[in-house]
Design an enzyme around this catalytic site. Structure first.
Site, short mmCIF file in Angstrom:
data_model
loop_
_atom_site.label_atom_id
_atom_site.label_comp_id
_atom_site.label_asym_id
_atom_site.label_seq_id
_atom_site.Cartn_x
_atom_site.Cartn_y
_atom_site.Cartn_z
N ASP A 142 -59.01 49.25 -11.56
CA ASP A 142 -57.64 49.41 -12.06
C ASP A 142 -56.64 49.70 -10.94
OD1 ASP A 142 -58.65 51.92 -11.44
OD2 ASP A 142 -58.58 52.68 -13.48
N ASN A 170 -60.31 62.69 -21.10
CA ASN A 170 -60.28 62.22 -22.49
C ASN A 170 -61.32 61.12 -22.75
OD1 ASN A 170 -59.24 60.04 -21.14
ND2 ASN A 170 -57.21 60.12 -22.06
N HIS A 199 -61.71 58.37 -20.90
CA HIS A 199 -61.32 57.02 -20.48
C HIS A 199 -62.19 56.51 -19.33
CE1 HIS A 199 -57.97 58.45 -17.48
NE2 HIS A 199 -59.03 58.09 -16.79
N GLU A 225 -57.67 53.70 -22.08
CA GLU A 225 -57.36 54.97 -22.74
C GLU A 225 -57.85 54.97 -24.19
OE1 GLU A 225 -56.46 57.45 -21.06
OE2 GLU A 225 -54.51 57.27 -20.10
#
Ligand code: GLP
Length: 243
Positions: A67, A134, A136, A141
């Site tokens: 990413d 979280n 990810h 996400e």
């Protein structure tokens, strides 16, 4: 999905480096999928050490990163491209033309097309993943659905907060990023996720608590990967158990 518990972050990093080197020893032109963040730094350190000791040769290897922040070119100190140059690319003999990165300063649509074309022709042989607090992976996400291809994402407030430590101030953290989607991840021959630190305990606990694949916990996609290994140190393992 296999869980390996090590005694320390250093041991986890060494284990990952051995896995990467095994793949490269078997296939000199392997495609390595790479991640940024603090989690894989130990892996890169071990790979650089072994390269310097003549134990591994990256001259035919290809790499593709997961990413990049939208708007940050490779020369920007907080870009993932810059991170990779600092920790890995400039320290080993990977050929410049064999490095695939998203150009955050480029047009997202073009980057997305380039990435998906590459992944279609060159599936990843081994991929390292970190994990967000979280759950990810890359910048996939939590969401109502999974996205298959490379795509542009709006970063979660929590992710922006967690990554603010690398920037001067929170408002400097880009709000969007381009990330590889789940197809590139699931198609990888082997996926290794490394997690360390108590902030990851909840996500690791949730990952192992059932057999469900839930887009609200993006790392749960690992349950359908051909060969997925999650490497955590004992401290995190115990914290995750107590969640
Ligand atoms: C970023 C990256 C992820 C990484 C995560 C965790 O959001 N896009 O690929 O896994 O941070 O980073 P760290 O390892 O620093 O906790």
């Amino acid at each position: 999905m296999k869980l390996i518990v090590t005694e320390s972050y250093e041991e986890s990093s060494r284990l990952l480096a051995d896995m990467f080197e095994e793949v490269v020893a078997e296939k000199a032109d392997a495609v390595l999928g790479l991640a940024t963040g603090s989690s894989p730094i130990g892996l890169y350190r071990c790979l650089v050490q072994d390269f310097e000791a003549g134990k591994v040769d990256f001259s035919k290897v290809h790499t593709i990163n997961l990413d990049e922040y939208e708007g940050l070119g490779r020369s920007h100190e907080q870009s993932f491209g810059y991170f990779m140059d600092q920790h890995f690319f400039s320290r080993v003999n990977i050929k410049k033309e064999n490095i695939m990165l998203i150009d955050g300063a480029g047009k997202p649509e073009e980057q997305i097309r380039r990435y998906d074309e590459f992944l279609e022709k060159n599936p990843i042989d081994i991929l390292v993943l970190g994990i967000g607090n979280n759950g990810h992976i890359g910048f996939n996400e939590p969401d109502r659905v999974f996205q298959a291809g490379t795509h542009l994402v709006e970063l979660e407030e929590d992710t922006i907060k967690a990554n603010a430590r690398f920037f001067e101030k929170e408002s400097d953290v880009p709000k969007r990023a381009v990330t590889m989607g789940m197809k590139g991840i699931v198609n990888a021959g082997k996926v290794v996720l490394i997690a360390s630190g108590k902030a990851k305990a909840k996500a690791i606990h949730e990952l192992f608590q059932d057999d469900i694949i839930d887009p609200m916990l993006p790392c749960s996609i690992l349950k359908v990967c051909r060969e997925a290994v999650v490497v955590v140190d004992r401290e995190l393992y115990e914290q995750a158990e107590n969640e």
